[in-house]
Motif scaffolding. Structure first.
Motif, PDB file in Angstrom:
ATOM      1  N   ALA A   1      -5.399  11.797  -3.862  1.00  0.00           N
ATOM      2  CA  ALA A   1      -4.923  10.987  -5.403  1.00  0.00           C
ATOM      3  C   ALA A   1      -3.654  11.088  -5.148  1.00  0.00           C
ATOM      4  CB  ALA A   1      -5.340  12.398  -6.438  1.00  0.00           C
ATOM      5  N   GLY A   2      -3.889   9.045  -5.568  1.00  0.00           N
ATOM      6  CA  GLY A   2      -2.315   8.923  -5.481  1.00  0.00           C
ATOM      7  C   GLY A   2      -2.241   7.905  -4.354  1.00  0.00           C
ATOM      8  N   GLU A   3      -3.157   7.864  -3.690  1.00  0.00           N
ATOM      9  CA  GLU A   3      -3.179   6.572  -2.728  1.00  0.00           C
ATOM     10  C   GLU A   3      -2.940   5.437  -3.646  1.00  0.00           C
ATOM     11  OE1 GLU A   3      -2.085   6.760  -0.191  1.00  0.00           O
ATOM     12  OE2 GLU A   3      -2.510   8.686   1.227  1.00  0.00           O
ATOM     13  N   TRP A   4      -2.498   4.080  -3.028  1.00  0.00           N
ATOM     14  CA  TRP A   4      -2.764   2.681  -4.052  1.00  0.00           C
ATOM     15  C   TRP A   4      -2.482   1.882  -3.233  1.00  0.00           C
ATOM     16  CZ3 TRP A   4       0.695  -0.139  -3.825  1.00  0.00           C
ATOM     17  CH2 TRP A   4       2.698   0.408  -3.071  1.00  0.00           C
TER      18      TRP A   4
ATOM     19  N   TYR B   1     -11.715  -3.275   6.855  1.00  0.00           N
ATOM     20  CA  TYR B   1     -10.861  -2.704   5.990  1.00  0.00           C
ATOM     21  C   TYR B   1      -8.859  -2.081   6.996  1.00  0.00           C
ATOM     22  CZ  TYR B   1     -13.021   1.320   8.426  1.00  0.00           C
ATOM     23  OH  TYR B   1     -13.224   2.672   9.005  1.00  0.00           O
ATOM     24  N   TRP B   2      -8.726  -2.063   5.631  1.00  0.00           N
ATOM     25  CA  TRP B   2      -7.413  -0.881   4.818  1.00  0.00           C
ATOM     26  C   TRP B   2      -7.894   0.589   4.637  1.00  0.00           C
ATOM     27  CZ3 TRP B   2      -6.583   1.513   0.456  1.00  0.00           C
ATOM     28  CH2 TRP B   2      -4.796   2.268   0.244  1.00  0.00           C
ATOM     29  N   SER B   3      -7.524   1.406   5.308  1.00  0.00           N
ATOM     30  CA  SER B   3      -7.391   2.926   5.298  1.00  0.00           C
ATOM     31  C   SER B   3      -6.008   2.961   4.585  1.00  0.00           C
ATOM     32  CB  SER B   3      -7.913   3.364   6.067  1.00  0.00           C
ATOM     33  OG  SER B   3      -8.439   4.575   5.974  1.00  0.00           O
ATOM     34  N   ALA B   4      -5.858   4.059   3.901  1.00  0.00           N
ATOM     35  CA  ALA B   4      -4.929   4.735   3.959  1.00  0.00           C
ATOM     36  C   ALA B   4      -4.917   6.380   4.505  1.00  0.00           C
ATOM     37  CB  ALA B   4      -5.073   5.512   2.257  1.00  0.00           C
ATOM     38  N   ARG B   5      -3.496   7.165   4.199  1.00  0.00           N
ATOM     39  CA  ARG B   5      -3.532   8.063   5.427  1.00  0.00           C
ATOM     40  C   ARG B   5      -4.457   9.432   4.997  1.00  0.00           C
ATOM     41  NH1 ARG B   5       2.174   7.494   5.782  1.00  0.00           N
ATOM     42  NH2 ARG B   5       2.568   6.194   7.564  1.00  0.00           N
ATOM     43  N   THR B   6      -5.184   9.462   3.602  1.00  0.00           N
ATOM     44  CA  THR B   6      -6.031  10.226   3.151  1.00  0.00           C
ATOM     45  C   THR B   6      -6.733   9.661   2.359  1.00  0.00           C
ATOM     46  OG1 THR B   6      -4.762  11.000   1.306  1.00  0.00           O
ATOM     47  CG2 THR B   6      -3.698  12.120   3.264  1.00  0.00           C
ATOM     48  N   GLY B   7      -7.537  11.001   1.907  1.00  0.00           N
ATOM     49  CA  GLY B   7      -8.183  10.296   0.372  1.00  0.00           C
ATOM     50  C   GLY B   7      -7.743  10.951  -1.307  1.00  0.00           C
TER      51      GLY B   7
ATOM     52  N   VAL C   1       0.903  -1.540  -0.033  1.00  0.00           N
ATOM     53  CA  VAL C   1      -0.255  -0.157   0.087  1.00  0.00           C
ATOM     54  C   VAL C   1       1.353   0.960   0.130  1.00  0.00           C
ATOM     55  CG1 VAL C   1      -2.109  -1.030   1.521  1.00  0.00           C
ATOM     56  CG2 VAL C   1      -0.545  -0.071   1.780  1.00  0.00           C
ATOM     57  N   SER C   2       0.498   2.772  -0.231  1.00  0.00           N
ATOM     58  CA  SER C   2       1.199   3.499  -0.505  1.00  0.00           C
ATOM     59  C   SER C   2       1.365   4.220   1.328  1.00  0.00           C
ATOM     60  CB  SER C   2       0.370   4.606  -1.326  1.00  0.00           C
ATOM     61  OG  SER C   2      -1.162   4.492  -0.901  1.00  0.00           O
ATOM     62  N   SER C   3       0.560   3.791   2.243  1.00  0.00           N
ATOM     63  CA  SER C   3       0.190   3.818   3.296  1.00  0.00           C
ATOM     64  C   SER C   3      -0.512   3.843   3.799  1.00  0.00           C
ATOM     65  CB  SER C   3       0.030   5.976   3.072  1.00  0.00           C
ATOM     66  OG  SER C   3      -1.148   6.660   3.202  1.00  0.00           O
ATOM     67  N   THR C   4      -0.746   3.408   5.286  1.00  0.00           N
ATOM     68  CA  THR C   4      -1.679   3.068   6.480  1.00  0.00           C
ATOM     69  C   THR C   4      -1.570   3.836   7.857  1.00  0.00           C
ATOM     70  OG1 THR C   4      -0.727   0.794   5.877  1.00  0.00           O
ATOM     71  CG2 THR C   4      -2.171   0.873   7.974  1.00  0.00           C
ATOM     72  N   PHE C   5      -3.398   4.137   7.980  1.00  0.00           N
ATOM     73  CA  PHE C   5      -4.368   4.922   8.873  1.00  0.00           C
ATOM     74  C   PHE C   5      -4.525   4.212   9.913  1.00  0.00           C
ATOM     75  CE2 PHE C   5      -7.758   6.253  10.594  1.00  0.00           C
ATOM     76  CZ  PHE C   5      -7.124   7.857  11.282  1.00  0.00           C
ATOM     77  N   GLY C   6      -3.635   3.900  10.871  1.00  0.00           N
ATOM     78  CA  GLY C   6      -4.045   3.678  11.921  1.00  0.00           C
ATOM     79  C   GLY C   6      -3.854   2.086  12.282  1.00  0.00           C
TER      80      GLY C   6
END
Length: 586
Positions: free
Chosen positions: A388-391, A380-386, A360-365
């Motif tokens: 563009a470019g998170e993957w 669920y997985w969550s990126a740190r942001t919403g 993943v591009s990043s992980t939130f918590g």
């Protein structure tokens, strides 16, 4: 991305334009679910939700109504659903819109009514609902009906109303006079639950909580071959075992008896669980289907989605719905080719990336990457942001033939309450056989629609080992995914037939007397999961339970007085094993 990306983007757009009509769909169905309108239900996070669906066939177009959506959807093929915005309740009094609505067709007119304990809701009617043309048929119905359902008998020109939602009082029925659209004043009790006899009606996630009586609700009646099939939901909307049962009678307002083969709509396992509080309808080909509520219940007990299952009546008049592989690709009505759905309509494409490696591009918590491939809609997985470019990238483990992809978005730090319009998800999915050269597989960077459970059947199989979804735009919140699910066919071996399948039924004592069984089997090293089939006759194993990553299951949904029959099969990305011999337990 490689320099091939731009050229392949153009080719993918041309492919999308000429793509064949999809032949399958995948639960949860992909509609633009509204967000809860109640701030008190969003203390643990705002979220999408709806439930209590009713689908009716009006002039060979399907119309879908469900809780708190400020409108409805229609579809000609059960694949593409068009939303129509319409508030049916009075704005000056109600924050929300219809709860558990009723819809029925009578004399070439579509009618809609919502749940209420008060006497101030109108009944609406329309001869052209696709154009949002409605008028009030009657300003007030002279009975407060929560979870209402109407049955119109064209031959007799009679209309019946059924309703109720309680863990204390029975579901009720009455006749509605025509053309006045008012009750006759005679109300009849139809049914109560019997949790002391029916294990699946007992309260709790595992039907084992006795501190609170179970809830019954969601009445619906289907007339078939001269009999009335009264459907009801139990034991509670927040549980994986939320299911629909059925009673049968030759009288629309009495004499209903419990169908031996119950619950008839049941899905306690798999990615998305629950199959209660729904309705039964026919498509343009006169095939039966059942739509019902699916459970998430993480941010709030009333966080829910919708699923549609093949259904019908067997040669003995037993009502059933088939939920086996019920959240895998399922064939659409146009390709059904018949009315016998006892074997289901599973398209045959296996899940290719269960518990496979992810990047993943990043992980939130604590919303870790592996939650996107663990076959559990609650995680669920969550990126740190919403942004563009998170993957997120998934590795299938080997080059496989990809046929369809389902992207299940999760709600993390969303801002909306209630129904919002103009939302859109935009993303691009690329694939690679070696992790070096990438081709566009799905391009939705120009998408202008809200697709929280987007399901894309590819126009032609794509060979890939790696698939990457890259965010372009989100309606709100962070880029979060509860399931990036890749379907198709893989090389390798399918599992062998399961060995040492044993079913031990509970003894004649205790709170769960005869209503529970412990099933255990030899773990198959090639298996991702197992399907357990059960029923009360060797040729009627209509119930199914999907189990991942275990070699045992504690089944608490049995009826006390009956013998049961069981089979099990194993599956993985390469296919499905033969089923075991049928096991009978007294």
């Amino acid at each position: 991305m490689s320099v091939r990306f731009t050229t392949l983007l153009v080719l993918s757009l041309l492919t999308a334009i000429t793509a064949a009509q999809p032949t399958s769909y995948c639960n949860p169905i992909n509609i633009d679910y509204g967000y809860t309108p109640f701030a008190r239900f969003a203390e643990n996070g705002r979220h999408r939700t709806t439930a209590d669906p009713v689908i009716v066939n009006f002039r060979d177009t399907l119309f879908l109504f469900s809780t708190n959506q400020e409108g409805y959807w229609y579809s000609a093929d059960m694949s593409d659903w068009t939303y129509v915005h319409r508030k049916f309740l009075r704005d000056d009094k109600y924050q929300h819109d219809l709860n558990a609505p009723a819809a029925w067709v009578m004399q070439d007119t579509l009618y809609v009514y919502g749940s209420t304990w008060e006497l101030d809701f109108p009944i609406w009617k329309s001869g052209n609902p696709t154009a949002n043309e409605w008028e009030i048929a009657v300003d007030t119905l002279n009975v407060g009906a929560w979870d209402p359902a109407f049955l119109y008998e064209e031959e007799e020109d009679k209309l019946y109303l059924y309703w109720g939602s309680s863990n204390e009082f029975p579901l009720l029925g009455t006749e509605i006079t025509l053309p006045e659209l008012q009750t006759t004043g005679i109300t009849r009790p139809i049914m109560l639950l019997h949790p002391q006899e029916h294990g699946w009606e007992r309260f709790g996630e595992y039907n084992d909580n006795v501190f609170l009586p179970p809830f019954t609700e969601g009445a619906w009646v289907t007339k078939h071959d001269g009999k009335y099939y009264f459907q009801y939901a139990a034991p509670g909307t927040e549980f994986s075992g939320y299911a629909d049962g059925v009673l049968v009678s030759s009288n629309p307002l009495g004499g209903f008896r419990y169908q031996q083969h119950n619950p008839f709509s049941y899905k306690p396992g798999g990615f998305a669980r629950g199959a209660g509080h729904g309705s039964t309808f026919t498509d343009a080909y006169d095939n039966y289907w059942h739509v019902s509520t699916m459970v998430i219940s993480v941010k709030n007990n009333f966080e829910r989605r919708l699923g549609i299952w093949p259904a019908g009546f067997d040669e003995d008049g037993v009502m059933y719905s088939n939920t086996a592989f019920g959240d895998y690709p399922t064939l659409l009505p146009a390709s059904a080719g018949g009315k016998d759905f006892t074997q289901g309509l599973f398209a045959g494409w296996m899940l290719l990336n269960y518990q496979k490696p992810v990047q993943v591009s990043s992980t939130f918590g604590g919303y870790h990457a592996n939650y996107a491939v663990d076959e559990d809609i609650k995680t669920y997985w969550s990126a740190r942001t919403g942004d563009a470019g998170e993957w997120l990238q998934t590795d299938l483990g080997a080059v496989s033939s990809v046929r369809a992809i389902q992207i299940n978005y999760a709600d993390q730090d969303v801002e909306f309450l209630g129904k919002t319009q103009g939302n859109r998800h935009q993303y691009v999915i690329t694939g690679s056989v070696d992790g070096e050269e990438w081709d566009v597989v799905i391009d939705k960077r120009g998408n202008q629609t809200d697709v929280p459970h987007d399901y894309v059947e590819l126009p032609a199989p794509v060979e890939a080992r790696y698939l990457r979804i890259e965010n372009v735009a989100m309606p709100t919140g962070k880029f979060a995914i509860s399931g990036l699910r890749v379907f198709g066919t893989a090389g390798g071996e399918r599992p062998d037939t399961v060995e040492n399948f044993v079913v031990l039924r509970s003894p004649l004592d205790g709170e769960t007397t005869r209503m529970a069984s412990w099933m255990k089997w030899k773990q198959n090293p090639l298996a991702d999961g197992y399907n357990i089939y059960f029923g009360k006759a060797e040729d009627k194993l209509y119930g199914s339970i999907m189990v991942y990553g275990a070699n045992q299951y504690y089944f608490t949904g049995m009826d006390k007085a009956d013998a049961y029959y069981f089979q099990i099969e194993a599956f993985n990305a390469s296919g499905i094993s033969e089923r075991t011999q049928v096991t009978r337990v007294r």
